[in-house]
Design a protein around this motif. Structure first.
Motif, mmCIF file in Angstrom:
data_model
loop_
_atom_site.group_PDB
_atom_site.id
_atom_site.type_symbol
_atom_site.label_atom_id
_atom_site.label_comp_id
_atom_site.label_asym_id
_atom_site.label_seq_id
_atom_site.Cartn_x
_atom_site.Cartn_y
_atom_site.Cartn_z
ATOM 1 N N UNK A 1 5.319 3.236 2.839
ATOM 2 C CA UNK A 1 6.562 3.972 2.673
ATOM 3 C C UNK A 1 6.719 4.952 3.834
ATOM 4 N N UNK A 2 6.967 4.404 5.015
ATOM 5 C CA UNK A 2 7.029 5.221 6.227
ATOM 6 C C UNK A 2 8.286 6.082 6.273
ATOM 7 N N UNK A 3 9.250 5.790 5.398
ATOM 8 C CA UNK A 3 10.480 6.576 5.359
ATOM 9 C C UNK A 3 10.347 7.796 4.451
ATOM 10 N N UNK A 4 9.175 7.951 3.833
ATOM 11 C CA UNK A 4 8.882 9.101 2.978
ATOM 12 C C UNK A 4 9.923 9.256 1.870
ATOM 13 N N UNK A 5 10.308 8.133 1.274
ATOM 14 C CA UNK A 5 11.249 8.159 0.155
ATOM 15 C C UNK A 5 10.498 8.601 -1.097
ATOM 16 N N UNK A 6 11.015 9.614 -1.763
ATOM 17 C CA UNK A 6 10.321 10.236 -2.888
ATOM 18 C C UNK A 6 11.315 10.442 -4.023
ATOM 19 N N UNK B 1 13.307 -2.190 -0.627
ATOM 20 C CA UNK B 1 13.346 -2.751 0.721
ATOM 21 C C UNK B 1 14.172 -1.879 1.666
ATOM 22 N N UNK B 2 13.732 -1.800 2.900
ATOM 23 C CA UNK B 2 14.543 -1.250 3.980
ATOM 24 C C UNK B 2 14.671 -2.333 5.041
ATOM 25 N N UNK B 3 15.910 -2.676 5.371
ATOM 26 C CA UNK B 3 16.175 -3.775 6.314
ATOM 27 C C UNK B 3 15.434 -5.048 5.903
ATOM 28 N N UNK B 4 15.472 -5.326 4.596
ATOM 29 C CA UNK B 4 14.892 -6.559 4.030
ATOM 30 C C UNK B 4 13.380 -6.647 4.221
ATOM 31 N N UNK B 5 12.718 -5.511 4.291
ATOM 32 C CA UNK B 5 11.260 -5.469 4.378
ATOM 33 C C UNK B 5 10.727 -4.599 3.248
ATOM 34 N N UNK B 6 9.818 -5.133 2.461
ATOM 35 C CA UNK B 6 9.280 -4.410 1.309
ATOM 36 C C UNK B 6 8.499 -3.186 1.767
ATOM 37 N N UNK B 7 8.887 -2.008 1.235
ATOM 38 C CA UNK B 7 8.171 -0.772 1.585
ATOM 39 C C UNK B 7 7.551 -0.085 0.367
ATOM 40 N N UNK B 8 8.076 -0.399 -0.837
ATOM 41 C CA UNK B 8 7.548 0.217 -2.051
ATOM 42 C C UNK B 8 7.596 -0.780 -3.201
ATOM 43 N N UNK B 9 6.629 -0.640 -4.086
ATOM 44 C CA UNK B 9 6.567 -1.491 -5.268
ATOM 45 C C UNK B 9 6.139 -0.617 -6.440
ATOM 46 N N UNK B 10 6.991 -0.559 -7.466
ATOM 47 C CA UNK B 10 6.679 0.217 -8.654
ATOM 48 C C UNK B 10 6.663 -0.698 -9.867
ATOM 49 N N UNK C 1 0.856 -1.176 0.000
ATOM 50 C CA UNK C 1 0.000 0.000 0.000
ATOM 51 C C UNK C 1 0.897 1.232 0.000
ATOM 52 N N UNK C 2 0.385 2.357 -0.455
ATOM 53 C CA UNK C 2 1.217 3.555 -0.537
ATOM 54 C C UNK C 2 1.687 4.025 0.837
ATOM 55 N N UNK C 3 0.908 3.772 1.881
ATOM 56 C CA UNK C 3 1.289 4.259 3.202
ATOM 57 C C UNK C 3 2.334 3.386 3.891
#
Length: 218
Positions: free
Chosen positions: A63-68, A200-209, A59-61
């Motif tokens: 991306x808790x690291x606010x990578x843009x 991934x951050x620390x081997x956890x998926x945070x974004x998918x494009x 989900x878009x949310x």
């Protein structure tokens, strides 16, 4: 502040996919199974996918690291010719640069000339902002498919990114050799070549494009 994660004079190389696969469970997994997974999706999980995804695995949310992403450029490493470039002001709060999916900015369609499929090596420069949390281990796995056949897979490590910074890195893609018959098929069927970019951050998926490609540009 701008932090150069990897200087363009010494761009990062993709990790060997076979070595990565050897350390993972090679049992195929489906997109549906990953969506039902109760624990975070990891790098080894996406390496088990045997075709491009139909939908997003995050989900878009998430991306808790606010990578843009604010800058993207593709160039032919042999000639230094820029093949594609888009950029916006890092301070601009509008939609991210790779917006084709206007609701999330997570999808883009590329058009390249047929000669693109015969290039030996391309460089992809990425510029991105990080929010107010440090990113200890930022990594991308990108997989390209044509009609559910894996064409190429890349694994890039962005490394550590400090909070509240704008970072840039150039990834060097050694392009796979594609036989002439398949090249003709890929040219004849635009946008049937697809890619998934998993971040991934620390081997956890945070974004998918996601992206699709046509090789019909004159």
């Amino acid at each position: 502040m701008t932090t150069i994660v990897s200087p363009t004079t010494k761009p990062s190389k993709p990790k060997n996919e076979q070595a990565a696969s050897a350390a993972t469970n090679d049992t195929p997994i489906t997109e549906e199974e990953l969506k039902k997974k109760e624990t975070p999706i990891t790098i080894s999980d996406v390496l088990r996918l045997k075709k491009a995804t139909n939908e997003y695995l995050t989900e878009t949310d998430e991306n808790v690291y606010k990578i843009d992403f604010v800058h993207f450029r593709i160039r032919d490493m042999k000639t230094n010719k820029v093949l594609f470039e888009v950029q916006r002001d890092p301070d601009d709060e509008d939609e991210a640069i790779d917006g084709g999916d206007t609701s999330a900015g997570r999808f883009v369609q590329y058009r390249f000339p047929p000669a693109f499929l015969k290039l030996k090596q391309v460089g992809a420069l990425v510029g991105f902002k990080v929010g107010n949390r440090e990113v200890k281990s930022f990594r991308m796995v990108e997989r390209h498919f044509f009609r559910d056949q894996l064409i190429k897979s890349f694994d890039f490590d962005f490394g550590f990114c400090p909070p509240d910074t704008t970072n840039s890195i150039e990834h060097i893609y050694d392009m796979p050799e594609i036989d002439s018959k398949q090249i003709k098929e890929m040219i004849a069927h635009p946008y049937e070549t697809k890619s998934d970019s998993f971040y991934f951050v620390d081997n956890q998926l945070i974004m998918h494009k996601k992206a699709t490609y046509a090789f019909d540009l004159a």
